[in-house]
Design an enzyme around this catalytic site. Structure first.
Site, PDB file in Angstrom:
ATOM      1  N   SER A 116     -28.342 -10.191 -14.845  1.00  0.00           N
ATOM      2  CA  SER A 116     -28.303  -9.874 -13.421  1.00  0.00           C
ATOM      3  C   SER A 116     -29.025 -10.914 -12.574  1.00  0.00           C
ATOM      4  CB  SER A 116     -28.970  -8.525 -13.202  1.00  0.00           C
ATOM      5  OG  SER A 116     -29.208  -8.331 -11.832  1.00  0.00           O
ATOM      6  N   TYR A 140     -36.088  -3.405 -13.353  1.00  0.00           N
ATOM      7  CA  TYR A 140     -34.735  -3.706 -13.820  1.00  0.00           C
ATOM      8  C   TYR A 140     -34.572  -5.213 -14.075  1.00  0.00           C
ATOM      9  CZ  TYR A 140     -29.750  -4.627 -13.487  1.00  0.00           C
ATOM     10  OH  TYR A 140     -28.483  -5.091 -13.722  1.00  0.00           O
ATOM     11  N   LYS A 144     -34.007  -7.594 -17.817  1.00  0.00           N
ATOM     12  CA  LYS A 144     -32.991  -8.624 -18.097  1.00  0.00           C
ATOM     13  C   LYS A 144     -33.657  -9.886 -18.638  1.00  0.00           C
ATOM     14  CE  LYS A 144     -29.346  -6.301 -16.773  1.00  0.00           C
ATOM     15  NZ  LYS A 144     -28.325  -5.869 -17.734  1.00  0.00           N
TER      16      LYS A 144
HETATM   17  N1  UFG Z   1     -28.661  -0.155   0.438  1.00  0.00           N
HETATM   18  C1  UFG Z   1     -28.848   0.563   1.599  1.00  0.00           C
HETATM   19  N2  UFG Z   1     -28.428   1.859   1.623  1.00  0.00           N
HETATM   20  C2  UFG Z   1     -27.823   2.462   0.559  1.00  0.00           C
HETATM   21  C3  UFG Z   1     -27.636   1.724  -0.621  1.00  0.00           C
HETATM   22  C4  UFG Z   1     -28.075   0.415  -0.659  1.00  0.00           C
HETATM   23  O1  UFG Z   1     -29.397   0.053   2.585  1.00  0.00           O
HETATM   24  O2  UFG Z   1     -27.478   3.650   0.636  1.00  0.00           O
HETATM   25  C5  UFG Z   1     -29.094  -1.571   0.381  1.00  0.00           C
HETATM   26  C6  UFG Z   1     -30.126  -1.838  -0.693  1.00  0.00           C
HETATM   27  O3  UFG Z   1     -31.433  -1.548  -0.233  1.00  0.00           O
HETATM   28  C7  UFG Z   1     -29.869  -3.318  -0.983  1.00  0.00           C
HETATM   29  C8  UFG Z   1     -28.366  -3.481  -0.754  1.00  0.00           C
HETATM   30  O4  UFG Z   1     -27.983  -2.352   0.026  1.00  0.00           O
HETATM   31  O5  UFG Z   1     -30.542  -4.088  -0.050  1.00  0.00           O
HETATM   32  C9  UFG Z   1     -27.565  -3.478  -2.024  1.00  0.00           C
HETATM   33  O6  UFG Z   1     -27.996  -2.371  -2.814  1.00  0.00           O
HETATM   34  P1  UFG Z   1     -27.210  -1.838  -4.091  1.00  0.00           P
HETATM   35  O7  UFG Z   1     -27.953  -0.641  -4.573  1.00  0.00           O
HETATM   36  O8  UFG Z   1     -25.767  -1.681  -3.786  1.00  0.00           O
HETATM   37  O9  UFG Z   1     -27.322  -3.052  -5.118  1.00  0.00           O
HETATM   38  P2  UFG Z   1     -28.592  -3.883  -5.630  1.00  0.00           P
HETATM   39  O10 UFG Z   1     -28.589  -5.209  -4.921  1.00  0.00           O
HETATM   40  O11 UFG Z   1     -29.840  -3.077  -5.549  1.00  0.00           O
HETATM   41  O12 UFG Z   1     -28.294  -4.051  -7.178  1.00  0.00           O
HETATM   42  C10 UFG Z   1     -27.000  -4.359  -7.656  1.00  0.00           C
HETATM   43  C11 UFG Z   1     -26.834  -3.684  -9.018  1.00  0.00           C
HETATM   44  C12 UFG Z   1     -27.670  -4.358 -10.050  1.00  0.00           C
HETATM   45  C13 UFG Z   1     -27.402  -5.843 -10.002  1.00  0.00           C
HETATM   46  C14 UFG Z   1     -27.725  -6.387  -8.650  1.00  0.00           C
HETATM   47  C15 UFG Z   1     -27.519  -7.880  -8.572  1.00  0.00           C
HETATM   48  O13 UFG Z   1     -27.180  -2.298  -8.971  1.00  0.00           O
HETATM   49  O14 UFG Z   1     -27.351  -3.825 -11.326  1.00  0.00           O
HETATM   50  O15 UFG Z   1     -26.866  -5.741  -7.714  1.00  0.00           O
HETATM   51  O16 UFG Z   1     -27.945  -8.371  -7.320  1.00  0.00           O
HETATM   52  F1  UFG Z   1     -28.143  -6.459 -10.935  1.00  0.00           F
END
Ligand code: UFG
Length: 327
Positions: A116, A140, A144
């Site tokens: 990731s 997380y 990795k």
């Molecule tokens: N976010 C919101 N509101 C929500 C959901 C998410 O504001 O309801 C924001 C999060 O705070 C973050 C962004 O949207 O800033 C993206 O969040 P996600 O949860 O969609 O994804 P992440 O970037 O946290 O993580 C994802 C995968 C991981 C992967 C990573 C790589 O879950 O497994 O992308 O960047 F490794």
């Protein structure tokens, strides 16, 4: 000889299984169905097992002739990893150790690992290339790094060859509309935004409005899950050609903020999405954008889905269609 897809009933895994089928490869799926779905793999040979239970892992390797392994299993939620860290080390690190020791015991020495972009932490430079220092801000991301380190040593000591794919934000669904992203408890941005658009949720929480980005919300690199699946196939071909272990970033190389995702989902769905500003979510980096020159030049990989709207269209088609009959 077959390719064992560990976590093959999950989001990235099921798209990889489909791509392998299309490439005419024999596949066996290993999954504990904690997040994955039996429907996601159609009639692919399936072994229900848990990576944390070494006897399960040994059984599948004893039962089948395995040529190489795609490892797409594990817990994937950045936010959850900051609340339940033990679950992440147990699933992602101990579970993978069971896989590696079983591979070594049975003489299977080729592995593709879905890592990731979260392992880099706050970037010192953008885009983030593979040599960028690793300083994860989430458990997380650290799990990795642990696995990648194990892979280096298993190569040095036993000759187990691996390709590590540091995937950025997987998004979208297979254009057939038959498979896609469906988690028991969904927290990812695009599916959540679509739920709000479909009327299943009242509003979308916006985690953090004061990040040092163009609009104060986090920036991520969203890459279509079919393009990620394609990178897994290319990585298998890389090892089949006796090339050395390698690490590649997989993203589109372009950053999109949370607010921009919301606008795009509104545009594609034609529905208004209510937002509610909330505090920052623990474990989030402000910006993650992949530098993907190595994957393009060395692996010969290139994303086919380059347009954000097209990516979101596939997610919307899935969530408003087949996904409803799965839950
Ligand atoms: N976010 C919101 N509101 C929500 C959901 C998410 O504001 O309801 C924001 C999060 O705070 C973050 C962004 O949207 O800033 C993206 O969040 P996600 O949860 O969609 O994804 P992440 O970037 O946290 O993580 C994802 C995968 C991981 C992967 C990573 C790589 O879950 O497994 O992308 O960047 F490794």
């Amino acid at each position: 000889m077959a390719i064992l897809v560990v976590g093959g009933a999950g989001y990235i895994g099921s798209h990889a299984v489909r791509a392998l089928h299309e490439a005419g490869r024999d596949v066996i799926v290993f999954d504990n169905l904690a997040q994955g779905h039996r429907q996601a793999i159609a009639d692919a040979p399936f072994f229900q097992g848990d990576l944390r239970v070494k006897a399960d892992v040994q059984k599948v390797f004893r039962k089948h002739a395995i040529e190489a392994v795609l490892h797409c299993a594990g817990c994937t939620l950045v936010g959850e990893s900051m609340q339940i860290p033990g679950r992440y080390y147990e699933n992602n690190v101990s579970g993978t150790l069971n896989l590696l020791t079983t591979m070594q015991d049975t003489g299977v020495n080729r592995l593709i690992f879905s890592s990731s972009g979260a392992l880099y932490g706050e970037p010192e430079r953008i885009p983030i290339d593979e040599e960028h220092p690793q300083s994860p801000v989430s458990v997380y991301g650290h799990t990795k790094i642990c696995v990648e380190k194990m892979l280096e040593w298993f190569d040095a000591i036993y000759g187990l060859k691996s390709v590590v794919l540091r995937c950025f934000n997987a998004a979208g669904a297979d254009p057939s509309g038959q498979i896609g992203e469906l988690h028991a408890s969904e927290t990812h941005l695009i599916p959540q935004a679509i739920y709000v658009a479909m009327g299943g949720l009242e509003y979308l929480p916006l985690f953090g409005t004061d990040y040092p980005t163009r609009d104060g919300s986090c920036v991520r690199d969203y890459v279509h899950v079919c393009d990620i699946a394609d990178a897994h196939i290319k990585a298998l071909d890389w090892l089949a050609a006796d090339k050395p272990s390698a690490v590649f970033n997989i993203g589109r190389g372009s950053g999109v903020s949370v607010r921009e995702i919301v606008e795009a989902v509104q545009r594609v769905s034609g529905k208004k999405i209510a937002l509610q500003a909330e505090p920052r979510r623990s474990g989030d980096a402000a910006i993650l954008i992949a530098g993907c020159n190595a994957a393009k030049h060395e692996l010969g990989w290139k994303p086919r889905f380059n347009d954000l709207s097209a990516i979101i269209e596939t997610a919307l088609q899935w969530q408003t269609g087949a996904a409803k009959s799965w839950s």
